[in-house]
Scaffold this motif. Structure first.
Motif, PDB file in Angstrom:
ATOM      1  N   ALA A 120       0.829  -1.199   0.000  1.00  0.00           N
ATOM      2  CA  ALA A 120       0.000   0.000   0.000  1.00  0.00           C
ATOM      3  C   ALA A 120       0.866   1.253   0.000  1.00  0.00           C
ATOM      4  N   ARG A 121       0.335   2.272  -0.572  1.00  0.00           N
ATOM      5  CA  ARG A 121       0.994   3.574  -0.593  1.00  0.00           C
ATOM      6  C   ARG A 121       0.907   4.184   0.795  1.00  0.00           C
ATOM      7  N   GLU A 122       1.993   4.812   1.249  1.00  0.00           N
ATOM      8  CA  GLU A 122       1.987   5.439   2.562  1.00  0.00           C
ATOM      9  C   GLU A 122       2.900   6.654   2.588  1.00  0.00           C
ATOM     10  N   ILE A 123       2.671   7.508   3.567  1.00  0.00           N
ATOM     11  CA  ILE A 123       3.510   8.674   3.774  1.00  0.00           C
ATOM     12  C   ILE A 123       4.378   8.388   4.992  1.00  0.00           C
ATOM     13  N   LYS A 124       5.691   8.554   4.799  1.00  0.00           N
ATOM     14  CA  LYS A 124       6.635   8.283   5.883  1.00  0.00           C
ATOM     15  C   LYS A 124       7.798   9.263   5.788  1.00  0.00           C
ATOM     16  N   ASN A 125       8.564   9.345   6.863  1.00  0.00           N
ATOM     17  CA  ASN A 125       9.727  10.217   6.898  1.00  0.00           C
ATOM     18  C   ASN A 125      10.927   9.502   6.313  1.00  0.00           C
ATOM     19  N   ALA A 126      11.834  10.275   5.723  1.00  0.00           N
ATOM     20  CA  ALA A 126      13.069   9.722   5.177  1.00  0.00           C
ATOM     21  C   ALA A 126      14.176  10.752   5.333  1.00  0.00           C
ATOM     22  N   ILE A 127      15.390  10.249   5.427  1.00  0.00           N
ATOM     23  CA  ILE A 127      16.579  11.101   5.441  1.00  0.00           C
ATOM     24  C   ILE A 127      17.215  11.005   4.060  1.00  0.00           C
ATOM     25  N   ILE A 128      17.568  12.151   3.512  1.00  0.00           N
ATOM     26  CA  ILE A 128      18.264  12.162   2.223  1.00  0.00           C
ATOM     27  C   ILE A 128      19.704  11.723   2.482  1.00  0.00           C
ATOM     28  N   LYS A 129      20.074  10.583   1.915  1.00  0.00           N
ATOM     29  CA  LYS A 129      21.435  10.057   2.073  1.00  0.00           C
ATOM     30  C   LYS A 129      22.396  10.695   1.079  1.00  0.00           C
ATOM     31  N   SER A 130      21.934  10.873  -0.150  1.00  0.00           N
ATOM     32  CA  SER A 130      22.768  11.511  -1.164  1.00  0.00           C
ATOM     33  C   SER A 130      21.873  12.054  -2.268  1.00  0.00           C
ATOM     34  N   ALA A 131      22.449  12.931  -3.064  1.00  0.00           N
ATOM     35  CA  ALA A 131      21.726  13.526  -4.193  1.00  0.00           C
ATOM     36  C   ALA A 131      22.688  13.641  -5.361  1.00  0.00           C
ATOM     37  N   SER A 132      22.217  13.227  -6.530  1.00  0.00           N
ATOM     38  CA  SER A 132      23.074  13.301  -7.708  1.00  0.00           C
ATOM     39  C   SER A 132      22.389  14.071  -8.824  1.00  0.00           C
ATOM     40  N   LEU A 133      23.202  14.729  -9.593  1.00  0.00           N
ATOM     41  CA  LEU A 133      22.774  15.500 -10.749  1.00  0.00           C
ATOM     42  C   LEU A 133      23.758  15.119 -11.840  1.00  0.00           C
ATOM     43  N   SER A 134      23.278  14.443 -12.882  1.00  0.00           N
ATOM     44  CA  SER A 134      24.218  13.916 -13.866  1.00  0.00           C
ATOM     45  C   SER A 134      23.607  13.834 -15.260  1.00  0.00           C
ATOM     46  N   ILE A 135      24.490  13.680 -16.226  1.00  0.00           N
ATOM     47  CA  ILE A 135      24.072  13.399 -17.593  1.00  0.00           C
ATOM     48  C   ILE A 135      24.170  11.893 -17.754  1.00  0.00           C
ATOM     49  N   GLU A 136      23.040  11.265 -17.894  1.00  0.00           N
ATOM     50  CA  GLU A 136      22.980   9.809 -17.978  1.00  0.00           C
ATOM     51  C   GLU A 136      23.484   9.304 -19.332  1.00  0.00           C
ATOM     52  N   ASP A 137      23.609   7.996 -19.451  1.00  0.00           N
ATOM     53  CA  ASP A 137      24.064   7.351 -20.691  1.00  0.00           C
ATOM     54  C   ASP A 137      23.201   7.716 -21.895  1.00  0.00           C
ATOM     55  N   HIS A 138      21.974   8.098 -21.650  1.00  0.00           N
ATOM     56  CA  HIS A 138      21.047   8.406 -22.737  1.00  0.00           C
ATOM     57  C   HIS A 138      21.127   9.869 -23.161  1.00  0.00           C
ATOM     58  N   ASP A 139      22.155  10.598 -22.705  1.00  0.00           N
ATOM     59  CA  ASP A 139      22.385  11.996 -23.054  1.00  0.00           C
ATOM     60  C   ASP A 139      21.259  12.908 -22.590  1.00  0.00           C
ATOM     61  N   CYS A 140      20.862  12.722 -21.337  1.00  0.00           N
ATOM     62  CA  CYS A 140      19.867  13.623 -20.764  1.00  0.00           C
ATOM     63  C   CYS A 140      20.231  13.914 -19.313  1.00  0.00           C
ATOM     64  N   LEU A 141      19.894  15.101 -18.871  1.00  0.00           N
ATOM     65  CA  LEU A 141      20.151  15.521 -17.496  1.00  0.00           C
ATOM     66  C   LEU A 141      19.137  14.855 -16.575  1.00  0.00           C
ATOM     67  N   THR A 142      19.633  14.229 -15.525  1.00  0.00           N
ATOM     68  CA  THR A 142      18.783  13.484 -14.603  1.00  0.00           C
ATOM     69  C   THR A 142      19.170  13.802 -13.159  1.00  0.00           C
ATOM     70  N   VAL A 143      18.183  13.857 -12.291  1.00  0.00           N
ATOM     71  CA  VAL A 143      18.385  14.084 -10.864  1.00  0.00           C
ATOM     72  C   VAL A 143      17.903  12.857 -10.104  1.00  0.00           C
ATOM     73  N   ILE A 188      17.565  11.490  -5.892  1.00  0.00           N
ATOM     74  CA  ILE A 188      17.747  11.660  -4.451  1.00  0.00           C
ATOM     75  C   ILE A 188      17.616  10.266  -3.850  1.00  0.00           C
ATOM     76  N   HIS A 189      18.621   9.878  -3.071  1.00  0.00           N
ATOM     77  CA  HIS A 189      18.635   8.557  -2.460  1.00  0.00           C
ATOM     78  C   HIS A 189      18.174   8.698  -1.011  1.00  0.00           C
ATOM     79  N   LEU A 190      17.117   7.971  -0.665  1.00  0.00           N
ATOM     80  CA  LEU A 190      16.432   8.123   0.613  1.00  0.00           C
ATOM     81  C   LEU A 190      16.680   6.945   1.542  1.00  0.00           C
ATOM     82  N   ASP A 191      16.776   7.238   2.832  1.00  0.00           N
ATOM     83  CA  ASP A 191      16.940   6.213   3.862  1.00  0.00           C
ATOM     84  C   ASP A 191      15.720   6.271   4.775  1.00  0.00           C
ATOM     85  N   PHE A 192      15.022   5.137   4.873  1.00  0.00           N
ATOM     86  CA  PHE A 192      13.848   5.046   5.735  1.00  0.00           C
ATOM     87  C   PHE A 192      14.181   4.412   7.079  1.00  0.00           C
TER      88      PHE A 192
END
Length: 124
Positions: free
Chosen positions: A3-26, A28-32
């Motif tokens: 089921a879908r739920e709302i919970k708290n998370a800590i941002i472990k890391s964040a990346s901003l990169s140009i992926e293999d497909h030649d597009c800008l992608t963001v 955010i890696h979350l820790d529950f």
């Protein structure tokens, strides 16, 4: 399917990169607290290999809206300050649908926002 739920998370890391497909992608890696999940992966800007598409040269500013909204949700002024911040997450086992400010009723649902940008042709 869980089921879908709302919970708290800590941002472990964040990346901003140009992926293999030649597009800008963001991402955010979350820790529950023992488990984790990623948020992002939308193609925010297409690279030079997409120049044959005329709509790549003009149109909504996905990148600006996406990055600005994430910074405001996490209550930080720069990308490097995201790790360690606590946010709320609307998700199920397979997908993060949106992220929210930890206290304020301020949410970011990328699919809704990006769809609205496409319809309006500009940032909301």
């Amino acid at each position: 399917m869980s089921a879908r739920e709302i919970k708290n998370a800590i941002i472990k890391s964040a990346s901003l990169s140009i992926e293999d497909h030649d597009c800008l992608t963001v991402w955010i890696h979350l820790d529950f607290g023992g488990t984790g999940q990623g948020f992002g992966g939308h193609a925010l800007m297409l690279g030079p290999s997409f120049k044959h598409r005329k709509d790549c040269e003009k149109g909504p500013n996905y990148t600006g809206v996406y990055i600005d909204t994430i910074l405001r949700i996490a209550d930080v002024s720069s990308w490097d300050k995201l790790p360690g911040k606590t946010i709320r997450v609307d998700s199920d086992h397979g997908k993060v649908y949106g992220i929210g400010h930890i206290i304020k009723d301020n949410w970011f649902y990328p699919e809704q926002v990006l769809s609205a940008l496409n319809e309006e042709g500009e940032a909301p």
